[in-house]
Design a protein around this motif. Structure first.
Motif, mmCIF file in Angstrom:
data_model
loop_
_atom_site.group_PDB
_atom_site.id
_atom_site.type_symbol
_atom_site.label_atom_id
_atom_site.label_comp_id
_atom_site.label_asym_id
_atom_site.label_seq_id
_atom_site.Cartn_x
_atom_site.Cartn_y
_atom_site.Cartn_z
ATOM 1 N N ALA A 55 0.838 -1.202 0.000
ATOM 2 C CA ALA A 55 0.000 0.000 0.000
ATOM 3 C C ALA A 55 0.872 1.251 0.000
ATOM 4 O O ALA A 55 0.520 2.260 -0.623
ATOM 5 N N ASP A 56 2.023 1.214 0.692
ATOM 6 C CA ASP A 56 2.937 2.348 0.740
ATOM 7 C C ASP A 56 3.452 2.684 -0.659
ATOM 8 O O ASP A 56 3.503 3.853 -1.042
ATOM 9 N N LEU A 57 3.825 1.675 -1.414
ATOM 10 C CA LEU A 57 4.314 1.904 -2.779
ATOM 11 C C LEU A 57 3.201 2.405 -3.691
ATOM 12 O O LEU A 57 3.444 3.253 -4.565
ATOM 13 N N ASP A 58 1.980 1.918 -3.490
ATOM 14 C CA ASP A 58 0.841 2.389 -4.282
ATOM 15 C C ASP A 58 0.597 3.879 -4.038
ATOM 16 O O ASP A 58 0.414 4.657 -4.972
ATOM 17 N N THR A 59 0.619 4.264 -2.767
ATOM 18 C CA THR A 59 0.425 5.668 -2.400
ATOM 19 C C THR A 59 1.550 6.530 -2.948
ATOM 20 O O THR A 59 1.311 7.612 -3.494
ATOM 21 N N ALA A 60 2.774 6.049 -2.811
ATOM 22 C CA ALA A 60 3.928 6.796 -3.313
ATOM 23 C C ALA A 60 3.847 6.977 -4.822
ATOM 24 O O ALA A 60 4.136 8.062 -5.350
ATOM 25 N N ALA A 61 3.441 5.935 -5.533
ATOM 26 C CA ALA A 61 3.331 6.016 -6.988
ATOM 27 C C ALA A 61 2.297 7.063 -7.396
ATOM 28 O O ALA A 61 2.529 7.844 -8.337
ATOM 29 N N GLU A 62 1.180 7.105 -6.706
ATOM 30 C CA GLU A 62 0.146 8.089 -7.026
ATOM 31 C C GLU A 62 0.631 9.508 -6.742
ATOM 32 O O GLU A 62 0.379 10.429 -7.521
#
Length: 140
Positions: A55-62
């Protein structure tokens, strides 16, 4: 044997006023450079998401995509889906690459006084350093 040149040289800077060819300001150049570093960081983040989803990487990507879009005047960055990424790369290598890219982005963001991008780059540096930390301790 010699024929005189009949047209103006395209290399001449003395022809007319300085507005004869396009110029970019320092701020525009820094925007382009920062957008490039953040887009590269986004690509590595997408690759990491394919390797080890979180989830951290998903948020960072956005957040990275939003910053790149802002810096590019509304043009969205190209994104790679988990299905389109190539062979699986080593997660530690990707974290090292992402840490280096975030550091470059931080330097440019600081020089152009872009607080939002600087904070995001610093957070990504911390996250990738934390992801690398257990490996560094194990090798000691």
């Amino acid at each position: 044997m010699y024929e005189p040149i009949r047209t103006k040289s395209v290399h001449s800077t003395m022809a007319g006023t300085p507005q004869d060819f396009p110029h970019r300001s320092r701020e525009e150049e820094l925007d382009i450079q920062l957008a490039g570093h953040l887009a590269a960081l986004l690509a590595v983040t997408d690759e990491l998401r394919a390797t080890a989803p979180s989830a951290d990487l998903d948020t960072a990507a956005e957040r990275l995509a939003a910053q790149v879009t802002r810096l590019r005047g509304g043009r969205t960055p190209a994104r790679a889906s988990a299905r389109t990424t190539g062979g699986k790369a080593d997660a530690a290598t990707l974290h090292e690459r992402a840490h280096a890219l975030a550091g470059r982005a931080l330097v440019v963001a600081a020089s152009r006084a872009d607080t939002a991008a600087a904070i995001l780059a610093a957070e990504r540096m911390d996250a990738h350093a934390a992801a690398l930390e257990p490996r560094e301790l194990a090798s000691r």
